[in-house]
Design a protein around this motif. Sequence first.
Motif, PDB file in Angstrom:
ATOM      1  N   PHE A   6     -14.102   8.164  22.265  1.00 46.43           N
ATOM      2  CA  PHE A   6     -14.026   8.850  23.547  1.00 46.43           C
ATOM      3  C   PHE A   6     -14.686   8.002  24.617  1.00 46.43           C
ATOM      4  N   ASN A   7     -13.919   7.625  25.624  1.00 46.96           N
ATOM      5  CA  ASN A   7     -14.419   6.845  26.745  1.00 46.96           C
ATOM      6  C   ASN A   7     -13.849   7.444  28.026  1.00 46.96           C
ATOM      7  N   ALA A   9     -14.163   6.664  31.110  1.00 47.66           N
ATOM      8  CA  ALA A   9     -13.716   5.711  32.128  1.00 47.66           C
ATOM      9  C   ALA A   9     -12.298   5.232  31.849  1.00 47.66           C
ATOM     10  N   ARG A  10     -11.933   5.106  30.586  1.00 48.81           N
ATOM     11  CA  ARG A  10     -10.581   4.693  30.188  1.00 48.81           C
ATOM     12  C   ARG A  10     -10.075   5.643  29.120  1.00 48.81           C
ATOM     13  N   PRO A  11      -9.484   6.765  29.507  1.00 49.21           N
ATOM     14  CA  PRO A  11      -9.142   7.803  28.532  1.00 49.21           C
ATOM     15  C   PRO A  11      -8.066   7.407  27.521  1.00 49.21           C
ATOM     16  N   LEU A  12      -7.272   6.395  27.820  1.00 43.47           N
ATOM     17  CA  LEU A  12      -6.225   6.004  26.881  1.00 43.47           C
ATOM     18  C   LEU A  12      -6.638   4.837  25.990  1.00 43.47           C
ATOM     19  N   GLU A  13      -7.900   4.482  26.003  1.00 47.00           N
ATOM     20  CA  GLU A  13      -8.361   3.330  25.241  1.00 47.00           C
ATOM     21  C   GLU A  13      -8.720   3.732  23.816  1.00 47.00           C
ATOM     22  N   GLU A  14      -8.271   2.971  22.858  1.00 39.50           N
ATOM     23  CA  GLU A  14      -8.663   3.192  21.474  1.00 39.50           C
ATOM     24  C   GLU A  14      -9.865   2.335  21.156  1.00 39.50           C
ATOM     25  N   LYS A  15     -10.415   2.475  19.954  1.00 44.21           N
ATOM     26  CA  LYS A  15     -11.662   1.798  19.610  1.00 44.21           C
ATOM     27  C   LYS A  15     -11.526   0.285  19.586  1.00 44.21           C
ATOM     28  N   ARG A  16     -10.365  -0.213  19.295  1.00 45.63           N
ATOM     29  CA  ARG A  16     -10.226  -1.664  19.188  1.00 45.63           C
ATOM     30  C   ARG A  16     -10.325  -2.356  20.546  1.00 45.63           C
ATOM     31  N   GLY A  17     -10.493  -1.562  21.615  1.00 41.44           N
ATOM     32  CA  GLY A  17     -10.750  -2.132  22.924  1.00 41.44           C
ATOM     33  C   GLY A  17      -9.515  -2.371  23.759  1.00 41.44           C
ATOM     34  N   GLN A  18      -8.360  -2.050  23.245  1.00 39.29           N
ATOM     35  CA  GLN A  18      -7.137  -2.243  24.019  1.00 39.29           C
ATOM     36  C   GLN A  18      -6.686  -0.906  24.562  1.00 39.29           C
ATOM     37  N   LEU A  67      -2.095  11.886  23.316  1.00 38.81           N
ATOM     38  CA  LEU A  67      -1.612  13.167  22.825  1.00 38.81           C
ATOM     39  C   LEU A  67      -2.465  13.670  21.669  1.00 38.81           C
ATOM     40  N   LYS A  68      -2.914  12.749  20.797  1.00 38.98           N
ATOM     41  CA  LYS A  68      -3.744  13.149  19.657  1.00 38.98           C
ATOM     42  C   LYS A  68      -5.068  13.714  20.124  1.00 38.98           C
ATOM     43  N   VAL A  69      -5.705  13.045  21.057  1.00 37.58           N
ATOM     44  CA  VAL A  69      -7.021  13.490  21.517  1.00 37.58           C
ATOM     45  C   VAL A  69      -6.918  14.784  22.309  1.00 37.58           C
ATOM     46  N   HIS A  70      -5.922  14.905  23.179  1.00 39.18           N
ATOM     47  CA  HIS A  70      -5.851  16.052  24.076  1.00 39.18           C
ATOM     48  C   HIS A  70      -5.203  17.281  23.468  1.00 39.18           C
ATOM     49  N   PHE A  71      -4.440  17.146  22.412  1.00 32.27           N
ATOM     50  CA  PHE A  71      -3.778  18.320  21.845  1.00 32.27           C
ATOM     51  C   PHE A  71      -4.237  18.627  20.421  1.00 32.27           C
ATOM     52  N   MET A  72      -4.345  17.620  19.565  1.00 36.59           N
ATOM     53  CA  MET A  72      -4.738  17.890  18.186  1.00 36.59           C
ATOM     54  C   MET A  72      -6.225  18.188  18.074  1.00 36.59           C
ATOM     55  N   TYR A  73      -7.049  17.459  18.816  1.00 43.36           N
ATOM     56  CA  TYR A  73      -8.493  17.631  18.748  1.00 43.36           C
ATOM     57  C   TYR A  73      -9.018  18.172  20.072  1.00 43.36           C
ATOM     58  N   GLY A  75     -10.610  20.971  20.982  1.00 39.92           N
ATOM     59  CA  GLY A  75     -11.961  21.518  20.989  1.00 39.92           C
ATOM     60  C   GLY A  75     -13.021  20.433  20.996  1.00 39.92           C
ATOM     61  N   VAL A  76     -12.817  19.397  20.198  1.00 40.71           N
ATOM     62  CA  VAL A  76     -13.758  18.279  20.153  1.00 40.71           C
ATOM     63  C   VAL A  76     -13.776  17.564  21.498  1.00 40.71           C
ATOM     64  N   TYR A  77     -12.600  17.347  22.065  1.00 39.46           N
ATOM     65  CA  TYR A  77     -12.494  16.686  23.371  1.00 39.46           C
ATOM     66  C   TYR A  77     -13.250  17.472  24.444  1.00 39.46           C
ATOM     67  N   LEU A  78     -13.085  18.781  24.464  1.00 41.27           N
ATOM     68  CA  LEU A  78     -13.769  19.604  25.463  1.00 41.27           C
ATOM     69  C   LEU A  78     -15.278  19.601  25.241  1.00 41.27           C
ATOM     70  N   ASN A  79     -15.712  19.632  23.973  1.00 42.43           N
ATOM     71  CA  ASN A  79     -17.149  19.581  23.690  1.00 42.43           C
ATOM     72  C   ASN A  79     -17.762  18.256  24.131  1.00 42.43           C
ATOM     73  N   LEU A  80     -17.078  17.150  23.859  1.00 45.51           N
ATOM     74  CA  LEU A  80     -17.590  15.844  24.277  1.00 45.51           C
ATOM     75  C   LEU A  80     -17.630  15.728  25.796  1.00 45.51           C
ATOM     76  N   ASN A  81     -16.626  16.258  26.445  1.00 42.80           N
ATOM     77  CA  ASN A  81     -16.595  16.260  27.911  1.00 42.80           C
ATOM     78  C   ASN A  81     -17.741  17.094  28.474  1.00 42.80           C
ATOM     79  N   LYS A  82     -17.985  18.251  27.858  1.00 41.94           N
ATOM     80  CA  LYS A  82     -19.076  19.117  28.283  1.00 41.94           C
ATOM     81  C   LYS A  82     -20.426  18.419  28.110  1.00 41.94           C
ATOM     82  N   LEU A  83     -20.586  17.714  26.995  1.00 39.89           N
ATOM     83  CA  LEU A  83     -21.833  16.991  26.727  1.00 39.89           C
ATOM     84  C   LEU A  83     -22.071  15.893  27.767  1.00 39.89           C
ATOM     85  N   ILE A  84     -21.047  15.137  28.062  1.00 41.01           N
ATOM     86  CA  ILE A  84     -21.174  14.036  29.017  1.00 41.01           C
ATOM     87  C   ILE A  84     -21.464  14.553  30.423  1.00 41.01           C
ATOM     88  N   ASN A  85     -20.798  15.618  30.816  1.00 44.51           N
ATOM     89  CA  ASN A  85     -21.018  16.156  32.167  1.00 44.51           C
ATOM     90  C   ASN A  85     -22.372  16.842  32.300  1.00 44.51           C
TER      91      ASN A  85
END
Length: 179
Positions: A6-7, A9-18, A67-73, A75-85
Amino acid sequence: MKCIWFNPARPLEEKRGQSELSTSQFRAEVALMLAFIFALVCSFIVMSVKPFFVVPLFGAWFYRYYLKVHFMYRGVYLNLNKLINSASLIDYDPRRRDTFNRPIILHSVMIDYLEDEKEIRLVIYPNGIKNSSAVYKLTKKIGEVFGRPAFIEKMDPDKVTYVMPKRSGRLKIDDKYFD
């Protein structure tokens, strides 16, 4: 096992940095253009509009991580967003705004979320934010957001690892959880 990088600043970035959007933007546009031409030719051959329903499927392949982050996960996405904010772990540029009148993110933390059957592990990278000392004091906020007790497992200069056990009942607390 759930693994999310989860980043904000770049929401479409995967861990490999691309970034999924920036590195494959040209390929996505070419694939969509070829799919549109293919659907146009097929629709003239078949005399139907049904081939045009296949075109969005080609475009969805390039945005699969989003799509995976915003629809499949979700709840996790919203929790991480809540934590960061709530911990203000994002640095905004006060002078610039994007097209939707949102402030542009200069620096933000990056979070590696790993969940298995025994525990949830959050690895948080400060990534040059001004409030980087807050990254080392998130135990209480993580517990509030996720509804589980959180413990610091490992502290490095460039990352902090938090662990939340999944089992219920009494936990055995060792000295490793306290500094």
